[in-house]
Structures are given as structure tokens and as C-alpha cells.
Design a protein around this motif. Structure first.
Motif, short mmCIF file in Angstrom:
data_model
loop_
_atom_site.label_atom_id
_atom_site.label_comp_id
_atom_site.label_asym_id
_atom_site.label_seq_id
_atom_site.Cartn_x
_atom_site.Cartn_y
_atom_site.Cartn_z
N VAL A 34 2.97 7.08 5.38
CA VAL A 34 2.72 7.61 3.75
C VAL A 34 1.72 6.53 3.31
O VAL A 34 1.36 5.26 4.13
N GLU A 35 1.82 6.84 1.90
CA GLU A 35 0.66 5.66 1.52
C GLU A 35 1.11 4.33 1.04
O GLU A 35 2.14 3.88 1.42
N SER A 36 0.00 3.61 1.54
CA SER A 36 -0.03 1.93 1.93
C SER A 36 1.23 1.66 1.43
O SER A 36 1.15 1.88 -0.17
N ALA A 37 2.03 0.00 1.21
CA ALA A 37 2.88 -0.82 0.76
C ALA A 37 4.30 0.36 0.56
O ALA A 37 4.85 0.04 -0.15
N LYS A 38 3.61 1.58 0.76
CA LYS A 38 5.09 2.03 0.49
C LYS A 38 6.36 3.20 2.10
O LYS A 38 7.03 3.69 1.09
N ALA A 39 5.97 2.54 2.77
CA ALA A 39 7.03 2.86 4.27
C ALA A 39 8.26 2.61 3.99
O ALA A 39 9.06 3.25 4.42
N SER A 40 8.11 0.97 3.89
CA SER A 40 9.54 0.70 3.58
C SER A 40 10.17 1.63 1.79
O SER A 40 11.46 2.14 2.75
N ASP A 66 -2.42 -13.04 0.09
CA ASP A 66 -0.91 -13.12 0.16
C ASP A 66 -0.18 -12.55 -0.41
O ASP A 66 1.49 -12.42 -0.31
N GLN A 67 -0.18 -11.83 -1.80
CA GLN A 67 0.27 -11.70 -2.75
C GLN A 67 0.80 -9.46 -2.15
O GLN A 67 2.00 -9.14 -3.02
N GLU A 68 0.28 -9.14 -0.86
CA GLU A 68 0.23 -7.97 -0.75
C GLU A 68 1.72 -8.23 0.38
O GLU A 68 1.76 -8.72 0.81
N LEU A 69 2.61 -6.97 0.11
CA LEU A 69 3.33 -6.39 0.95
C LEU A 69 3.27 -6.49 2.36
O LEU A 69 2.08 -6.24 2.99
N PRO A 70 3.53 -7.05 3.53
CA PRO A 70 4.16 -6.93 4.41
C PRO A 70 3.32 -5.23 5.53
O PRO A 70 4.18 -4.51 4.37
N LEU A 71 2.24 -4.81 5.89
CA LEU A 71 1.76 -4.20 6.58
C LEU A 71 3.36 -3.46 7.23
O LEU A 71 3.01 -4.01 8.50
N ILE A 86 8.17 5.96 10.72
CA ILE A 86 7.82 5.87 9.26
C ILE A 86 6.66 4.87 9.18
O ILE A 86 6.78 3.51 9.70
N SER A 87 5.29 4.74 9.49
CA SER A 87 4.48 4.17 8.84
C SER A 87 3.65 4.14 7.74
O SER A 87 3.27 5.20 6.75
N ASP A 148 9.85 14.93 -0.39
CA ASP A 148 10.30 14.26 -0.43
C ASP A 148 9.14 13.34 -1.32
O ASP A 148 8.48 13.70 -1.80
N PRO A 149 9.95 12.23 -2.17
CA PRO A 149 8.92 11.64 -2.92
C PRO A 149 7.10 11.28 -2.59
O PRO A 149 6.47 10.86 -2.67
N TYR A 150 7.13 11.02 -0.89
CA TYR A 150 6.05 11.39 -0.18
C TYR A 150 5.41 12.83 0.20
O TYR A 150 3.92 12.35 0.96
N GLY A 151 5.43 13.84 -0.51
CA GLY A 151 5.25 14.46 0.31
C GLY A 151 5.42 15.29 1.06
O GLY A 151 5.10 16.24 1.38
N ILE A 152 6.48 14.98 1.78
CA ILE A 152 6.90 15.39 2.90
C ILE A 152 7.49 16.75 2.14
O ILE A 152 9.03 16.75 1.41
N VAL A 153 7.58 18.45 3.09
CA VAL A 153 9.16 19.37 2.50
C VAL A 153 10.19 19.56 3.31
O VAL A 153 9.81 19.47 5.80
N TRP A 154 11.10 19.33 3.31
CA TRP A 154 12.77 18.96 4.24
C TRP A 154 13.09 20.61 4.11
O TRP A 154 13.60 20.85 2.53
N LEU A 155 13.18 21.44 4.93
CA LEU A 155 14.59 22.60 4.75
C LEU A 155 15.30 22.27 5.01
O LEU A 155 16.03 21.02 6.19
#
Length: 168
Positions: A34-40, A66-71, A86-87, A148-155
Motif C-alpha cells: 500500500v502507499e508508503s506510510a499507510k500500511a499500519s 526524523d519526522q517520517e513514520l517508520p517504514l 501488508i507492507s 477498501d481504502p487502499y484500492g483492493i477489491v474484496w468479494l
């Protein structure tokens, strides 16, 4: 190491040709980027929407600023008896394709499709279309769809036992 020979052929060979050792796998773990910094956030969404359980998490200890969230290198979640990784998608990700949410659909089985869709929507998914039934649905059962908010389709489908009438 000694090799046993039978009729002039080394062990592991059949009729003079090498036979391959059977390979078995213990599980399949798809990895979603998922888009960087949104996996959590995605992990939190899957917990809220689908009742996923987080099993493991591996984060990169430092980011460039320093202000960026951990990858998030990977978080393993369990949905039913299956696991998904999830990454965060980053420039050095192992993902072959650097796009998010394309060409991928997951199917979750449940007896209560309406409640599952409602829960996913309340967590932030978008329902797509109506619940379908019969030949147009998977295995002739019932199926609904959310994105879902990350573009994945769930049936969201009725269990596969509906497919029992398919001959092998």
C-alpha cells in the motif's frame, strides 16, 4: 558423500535420468503493498473491517527524516485460516510492480454477507454494486463486493460448499 548405485545408475536417477525431489509448501502468503506510510492504517482497517488478527510486524528502524513514520516492512495478518502480508510501498520495495491495488481480488467466505459488508463499510470500505445470487455470483451462491481504502477489491461470498455440485 557416498552415492548409492543400482544397475550402473546413481541413486535418485530413474532410467538414467535424474528425478526431481517433490517440493511441498506449507502455506501461501500474498503480500499487499500500500502507499508508503499507510500500511499500519491498512492493518488497522483489516482488523476493524474483517476481524483480522495481527500475528507479526517488522518495521524499518529509521527513516530518512526524523519526522517520517517508520517504514512497515511487513505485518502478517490472519483472516480465517489464511495469512496476508501488508507492507509499505517504497522505492526499494521488493514489489515487481510499483502500482497499488490493480489486478487483485480477495474472496472472503461467510454465511452473513450483509453483516460483513456493513462492517467493512463502517470501517471505511465502499460497497460496490448489489449482492448478486445465482449463476452470476461465484459458484452460484451469493456475493457482494467492497473496495477498501487502499484500492483492493474484496468479494464477500457464501462458503465454497455451494460448489459441491461441480464434477471433478
Amino acid at each position: 558423500m557416498a552415492t548409492e548405485a543400482t544397475n550402473g545408475a546413481a541413486a535418485g536417477e530413474k532410467n538414467g535420468a535424474a528425478t526431481e525431489k517433490a517440493v511441498t509448501f506449507s502455506s501461501l502468503k500474498p503480500q499487499l503493498f500500500v502507499e508508503s506510510a499507510k500500511a499500519s492504517d491498512a492493518v488497522a482497517f483489516y482488523k476493524a473491517a474483517f476481524g483480522a488478527e495481527e500475528v507479526n510486524r517488522v518495521s524499518h528502524p529509521k527513516r530518512k527524516a526524523d519526522q517520517e513514520l517508520p517504514l512497515l516492512l511487513s505485518a502478517e495478518i490472519k483472516l480465517g485460516s489464511s495469512s496476508i502480508l501488508i507492507s509499505d510501498l517504497s522505492d526499494d520495495s521488493t514489489a515487481l510492480v510499483k502500482t497499488v491495488g490493480t489486478g487483485l481480488v480477495f474472496c472472503l467466505e461467510t454465511e452473513d454477507i450483509e453483516a460483513a459488508i456493513d462492517k467493512a463499510v463502517k470501517a471505511g470500505a465502499v460497497a460496490e454494486g448489489e449482492i448478486t445470487e445465482g449463476e452470476g455470483a461465484c459458484c452460484g451462491g451469493r456475493v457482494g463486493k467492497v473496495k477498501d481504502p487502499y484500492g483492493i477489491v474484496w468479494l464477500i461470498c457464501t462458503p465454497a460448499k455451494k460448489c459441491a455440485n461441480v464434477e471433478a
